[in-house]
Design a protein around this motif. Sequence first.
Motif, PDB file in Angstrom:
ATOM      1  N   GLY A 227      41.561  52.805  37.976  1.00  0.00           N
ATOM      2  CA  GLY A 227      42.787  52.959  37.196  1.00  0.00           C
ATOM      3  C   GLY A 227      44.007  53.350  38.008  1.00  0.00           C
ATOM      4  N   ASP A 228      43.833  53.687  39.284  1.00  0.00           N
ATOM      5  CA  ASP A 228      44.959  54.075  40.148  1.00  0.00           C
ATOM      6  C   ASP A 228      45.347  52.904  41.042  1.00  0.00           C
ATOM      7  OD1 ASP A 228      44.999  56.694  39.178  1.00  0.00           O
ATOM      8  OD2 ASP A 228      43.500  57.346  40.641  1.00  0.00           O
ATOM      9  N   THR A 250      43.732  42.813  40.614  1.00  0.00           N
ATOM     10  CA  THR A 250      42.296  43.044  40.750  1.00  0.00           C
ATOM     11  C   THR A 250      41.998  44.504  40.481  1.00  0.00           C
ATOM     12  OG1 THR A 250      41.964  41.238  42.307  1.00  0.00           O
ATOM     13  CG2 THR A 250      40.336  43.008  42.329  1.00  0.00           C
ATOM     14  N   LEU A 251      41.021  44.728  39.606  1.00  0.00           N
ATOM     15  CA  LEU A 251      40.633  46.081  39.218  1.00  0.00           C
ATOM     16  C   LEU A 251      39.254  46.391  39.791  1.00  0.00           C
ATOM     17  CD1 LEU A 251      42.920  45.288  37.246  1.00  0.00           C
ATOM     18  CD2 LEU A 251      41.653  46.428  35.432  1.00  0.00           C
ATOM     19  N   LEU A 252      39.155  47.506  40.483  1.00  0.00           N
ATOM     20  CA  LEU A 252      37.890  48.010  41.005  1.00  0.00           C
ATOM     21  C   LEU A 252      37.507  49.263  40.220  1.00  0.00           C
ATOM     22  CD1 LEU A 252      38.636  47.709  44.841  1.00  0.00           C
ATOM     23  CD2 LEU A 252      37.469  46.042  43.372  1.00  0.00           C
ATOM     24  N   PRO A 253      36.195  49.594  40.091  1.00  0.00           N
ATOM     25  CA  PRO A 253      35.083  48.758  40.536  1.00  0.00           C
ATOM     26  C   PRO A 253      34.996  47.489  39.691  1.00  0.00           C
ATOM     27  CG  PRO A 253      34.265  50.592  39.240  1.00  0.00           C
ATOM     28  CD  PRO A 253      35.743  50.814  39.390  1.00  0.00           C
ATOM     29  N   ARG A 256      37.259  42.885  38.878  1.00  0.00           N
ATOM     30  CA  ARG A 256      37.719  42.018  37.794  1.00  0.00           C
ATOM     31  C   ARG A 256      39.132  41.579  38.150  1.00  0.00           C
ATOM     32  NH1 ARG A 256      34.706  42.284  33.071  1.00  0.00           N
ATOM     33  NH2 ARG A 256      33.098  43.898  33.012  1.00  0.00           N
ATOM     34  N   THR A 257      39.366  40.285  38.120  1.00  0.00           N
ATOM     35  CA  THR A 257      40.651  39.758  38.568  1.00  0.00           C
ATOM     36  C   THR A 257      41.326  38.962  37.458  1.00  0.00           C
ATOM     37  OG1 THR A 257      39.964  39.658  40.890  1.00  0.00           O
ATOM     38  CG2 THR A 257      41.798  38.259  40.245  1.00  0.00           C
ATOM     39  N   LEU A 258      42.592  39.292  37.224  1.00  0.00           N
ATOM     40  CA  LEU A 258      43.419  38.590  36.251  1.00  0.00           C
ATOM     41  C   LEU A 258      44.443  37.768  37.033  1.00  0.00           C
ATOM     42  CD1 LEU A 258      44.118  38.333  33.181  1.00  0.00           C
ATOM     43  CD2 LEU A 258      45.774  40.189  33.549  1.00  0.00           C
ATOM     44  N   VAL A 259      44.493  36.470  36.755  1.00  0.00           N
ATOM     45  CA  VAL A 259      45.377  35.566  37.487  1.00  0.00           C
ATOM     46  C   VAL A 259      46.528  35.134  36.586  1.00  0.00           C
ATOM     47  CG1 VAL A 259      45.527  33.356  38.709  1.00  0.00           C
ATOM     48  CG2 VAL A 259      43.458  34.767  38.906  1.00  0.00           C
ATOM     49  N   THR A 315      39.134  45.213  26.586  1.00  0.00           N
ATOM     50  CA  THR A 315      39.497  44.430  27.759  1.00  0.00           C
ATOM     51  C   THR A 315      39.494  45.354  28.975  1.00  0.00           C
ATOM     52  OG1 THR A 315      41.286  43.214  28.876  1.00  0.00           O
ATOM     53  CG2 THR A 315      41.942  44.779  27.179  1.00  0.00           C
ATOM     54  N   PRO A 316      39.039  44.882  30.121  1.00  0.00           N
ATOM     55  CA  PRO A 316      39.082  45.733  31.315  1.00  0.00           C
ATOM     56  C   PRO A 316      40.493  45.953  31.826  1.00  0.00           C
ATOM     57  CG  PRO A 316      38.351  43.520  31.889  1.00  0.00           C
ATOM     58  CD  PRO A 316      38.410  43.569  30.392  1.00  0.00           C
ATOM     59  N   TYR A 317      41.438  45.157  31.326  1.00  0.00           N
ATOM     60  CA  TYR A 317      42.785  45.192  31.888  1.00  0.00           C
ATOM     61  C   TYR A 317      43.739  46.142  31.175  1.00  0.00           C
ATOM     62  CZ  TYR A 317      40.779  41.095  34.059  1.00  0.00           C
ATOM     63  OH  TYR A 317      39.945  40.258  34.752  1.00  0.00           O
TER      64      TYR A 317
END
Length: 394
Positions: A227-228, A250-253, A256-259, A315-317
């Motif tokens: 989240g940081d 891109t979000l870790l862990p 997950r990538t949003l294009v 949603t992960p985003y």
Amino acid sequence: MNDLAPLLTPEGRALLDEVRDTDPAHELAVATRLRREHPAALVSAALGQARLRQRAVAKFGAEDARRMFFTPNGVEQSTRASVAAYRARRFADLGVTSVADLCCGIGGDAIALARAGIRVLAVDRDPLTAAAARANAEALGLAELIEVREADVTEVDTAGYDAVFVDPARRSGRGRIFDPEAYSPPLSWAVGAARAASRAAALKVAPGIPHEAVPDDARAEWISDGGDVKEAVLWFGADGGTGAAAVRATLLPGPRTLVSRGLPDPAVRPPGRYLYEPDGAVIRAHLVAEVADQLDGGLVDATIAYVTADAHRPTPYATAYELTDHLPFNVKKLKALLRERGVGTLTVKKRGSAVEPEELRRKVLPKPHGSASVTVFLTRVDGAPAMLLGHPAH
């Protein structure tokens, strides 16, 4: 002590093991005892290194941090291990087998690259920093894959390497540097080095880099971890993608990538049952429209990155909150509402508001009224200052 060599001797290594878990509150007593048997400078260096290793655990994990060697700037400026590992995997997926790591610092990225099976030339012009990178490669059993060179990166020939990674210094004695051309080396030099790479290149830049400063032939990626927001990276070469698709978050862990799909700005609409707070990397990458489209939502205000929708769609985003109240901003009304509902825990978030969360918390909840928890969003709704109350959606 500005030389790591004494700490690399058998006496220095034994001393490092002895002081590894020293509580800072007990440091003086430990130092006094150890100076009876060891040189004072060596004791001070060992205790200083122990402090740095303790700080480095958050970035490198306990197992690596207790074996590595750090400088104060190295701990502060190193890439988090999870982010470095993600980038190393991307290089490996591109078929890269060798990387020139320019401005390598204490070697965090070089370590991740080597662990991905990539041969690394790690370059830094600062003697102490280069010594730390070399010691770290040896300490982690990666010396066969990592060559450390003390040199000015602008004078290094990278022709023998598949890829280039550049992490310019973005701090000076006066603090953070916001102008990419004031980086050391400047962004324009780093872009030239990237374009000369035979297969691929990546440039690490500040997350706040203006989108207009991204070269047309680069693909920009903003990365967050837990989240940081940690960094932005400009990719060149064989990674593909042009136009809108050249921007991603891109979000870790995960990862997950949003294009980007080049969507227009979402419509503004009244707050619905749910409020979504997009991840910082999504906001930095200007991909709030992509999230709003996934959620069939809109914005509470044209200039605020809060998405609202009538349905809960995990949603992960973005983080979802279920709203209970939508009120004009009013301190007295909020204070009365919290008392009426028996609130004991108040979380204050803001976007587009000049009010300081801590100051508001002291005013409206000087003491707990009960066990209820509330999150209040200080924001604007269609241009007007507003308070949105709710709680995390499950």
